[in-house]
Design a protein around this motif. Sequence first.
Motif, short mmCIF file in Angstrom:
data_model
loop_
_atom_site.label_atom_id
_atom_site.label_comp_id
_atom_site.label_asym_id
_atom_site.label_seq_id
_atom_site.Cartn_x
_atom_site.Cartn_y
_atom_site.Cartn_z
N PRO A 34 0.82 -1.21 0.00
CA PRO A 34 0.00 0.00 0.00
C PRO A 34 0.86 1.27 0.00
O PRO A 34 0.50 2.27 -0.64
CB PRO A 34 -0.82 -0.10 1.29
CG PRO A 34 -0.80 -1.55 1.64
CD PRO A 34 0.50 -2.09 1.13
N THR A 35 2.00 1.24 0.68
CA THR A 35 2.88 2.40 0.73
C THR A 35 3.45 2.70 -0.64
O THR A 35 3.40 3.84 -1.12
CB THR A 35 4.02 2.17 1.74
OG1 THR A 35 3.45 1.91 3.02
CG2 THR A 35 4.94 3.37 1.81
N GLU A 36 3.97 1.69 -1.31
CA GLU A 36 4.54 1.87 -2.65
C GLU A 36 3.47 2.32 -3.64
O GLU A 36 3.69 3.22 -4.46
CB GLU A 36 5.19 0.58 -3.13
CG GLU A 36 6.01 0.74 -4.38
CD GLU A 36 7.27 1.56 -4.19
OE1 GLU A 36 7.69 2.20 -5.18
OE2 GLU A 36 7.83 1.59 -3.08
N THR A 37 2.29 1.73 -3.55
CA THR A 37 1.19 2.10 -4.42
C THR A 37 0.82 3.57 -4.21
O THR A 37 0.61 4.31 -5.17
CB THR A 37 -0.03 1.19 -4.18
OG1 THR A 37 0.35 -0.15 -4.48
CG2 THR A 37 -1.21 1.58 -5.05
N HIS A 38 0.76 4.00 -2.96
CA HIS A 38 0.43 5.39 -2.65
C HIS A 38 1.48 6.35 -3.22
O HIS A 38 1.14 7.37 -3.83
CB HIS A 38 0.29 5.59 -1.14
CG HIS A 38 0.09 7.01 -0.74
ND1 HIS A 38 -1.11 7.68 -0.94
CD2 HIS A 38 0.93 7.92 -0.20
CE1 HIS A 38 -0.98 8.92 -0.53
NE2 HIS A 38 0.24 9.10 -0.07
N ILE A 39 2.74 6.03 -3.02
CA ILE A 39 3.83 6.90 -3.51
C ILE A 39 3.79 7.01 -5.03
O ILE A 39 3.85 8.11 -5.58
CB ILE A 39 5.19 6.37 -3.02
CG1 ILE A 39 5.30 6.53 -1.50
CG2 ILE A 39 6.34 7.07 -3.74
CD1 ILE A 39 6.48 5.79 -0.88
N SER A 41 1.22 6.34 -7.04
CA SER A 41 -0.04 6.99 -7.43
C SER A 41 0.06 8.50 -7.33
O SER A 41 -0.37 9.23 -8.23
CB SER A 41 -1.20 6.51 -6.55
OG SER A 41 -1.49 5.18 -6.78
N THR A 42 0.60 8.98 -6.23
CA THR A 42 0.74 10.42 -6.02
C THR A 42 1.60 11.05 -7.11
O THR A 42 1.23 12.07 -7.70
CB THR A 42 1.33 10.69 -4.63
OG1 THR A 42 0.46 10.13 -3.64
CG2 THR A 42 1.48 12.19 -4.37
N LYS A 45 -0.37 10.91 -10.52
CA LYS A 45 -1.51 11.83 -10.56
C LYS A 45 -1.04 13.27 -10.72
O LYS A 45 -1.62 14.03 -11.48
CB LYS A 45 -2.37 11.67 -9.31
CG LYS A 45 -3.18 10.39 -9.31
CD LYS A 45 -3.95 10.21 -8.02
CE LYS A 45 -4.70 8.90 -8.00
NZ LYS A 45 -5.38 8.67 -6.71
N THR A 53 -5.35 0.73 -9.62
CA THR A 53 -4.46 -0.15 -8.87
C THR A 53 -4.99 -1.58 -8.77
O THR A 53 -6.18 -1.82 -8.93
CB THR A 53 -4.23 0.39 -7.44
OG1 THR A 53 -5.47 0.40 -6.74
CG2 THR A 53 -3.63 1.79 -7.46
N CYS A 55 -3.74 -5.22 -6.25
CA CYS A 55 -2.85 -5.57 -5.14
C CYS A 55 -2.14 -6.91 -5.30
O CYS A 55 -1.40 -7.32 -4.40
CB CYS A 55 -3.61 -5.52 -3.82
SG CYS A 55 -4.95 -6.70 -3.71
#
Length: 149
Positions: A34-39, A41-42, A45, A53, A55
């Motif tokens: 989730p951390t890598e996905t968030h980074i 994604s940000t 975007k 996404t 998982c």
Amino acid sequence: MRRILDKPNPHRDLGAAATTMETPPIVLIVDDSPTETHILSTTLKKAGYRVETACNGEEGVARARELRPDLILMDVIMPVLNGYQATRLLRRDAETADIPIIMVTTKDLQTDRTWGLRQGATDYLTKPVDHALLLERIRTLLEGPASHG
């Protein structure tokens, strides 16, 4: 570089002239962190991409078939199907075979890179990924050779 909605294969029409029916390119991130996905994604975007996404590899294959994204960022070490297996499945499917796949992984040995490219990855970057380099590689893959002339 934009995807035209009224074209049958968005992966080949990214250099087309702008119209009012354009949407941002879709990037599918397949990563179990989730951390890598968030980074990621940000970063994407902020650069103007639409981000979707998944998982794990199995969900990533299903989402790729459903969404037909313009590009996929694929982790390697994931549950259910790993990134190598998911990439191989996507390359064997006529609906997803032409989607560029960048493997973004902690596996940084030359043998890992070679194996990823043999499975059908278009490019291979190691974590922690340099975001400027990632965005450059994405732009290059989405713009294609027509934009370099």
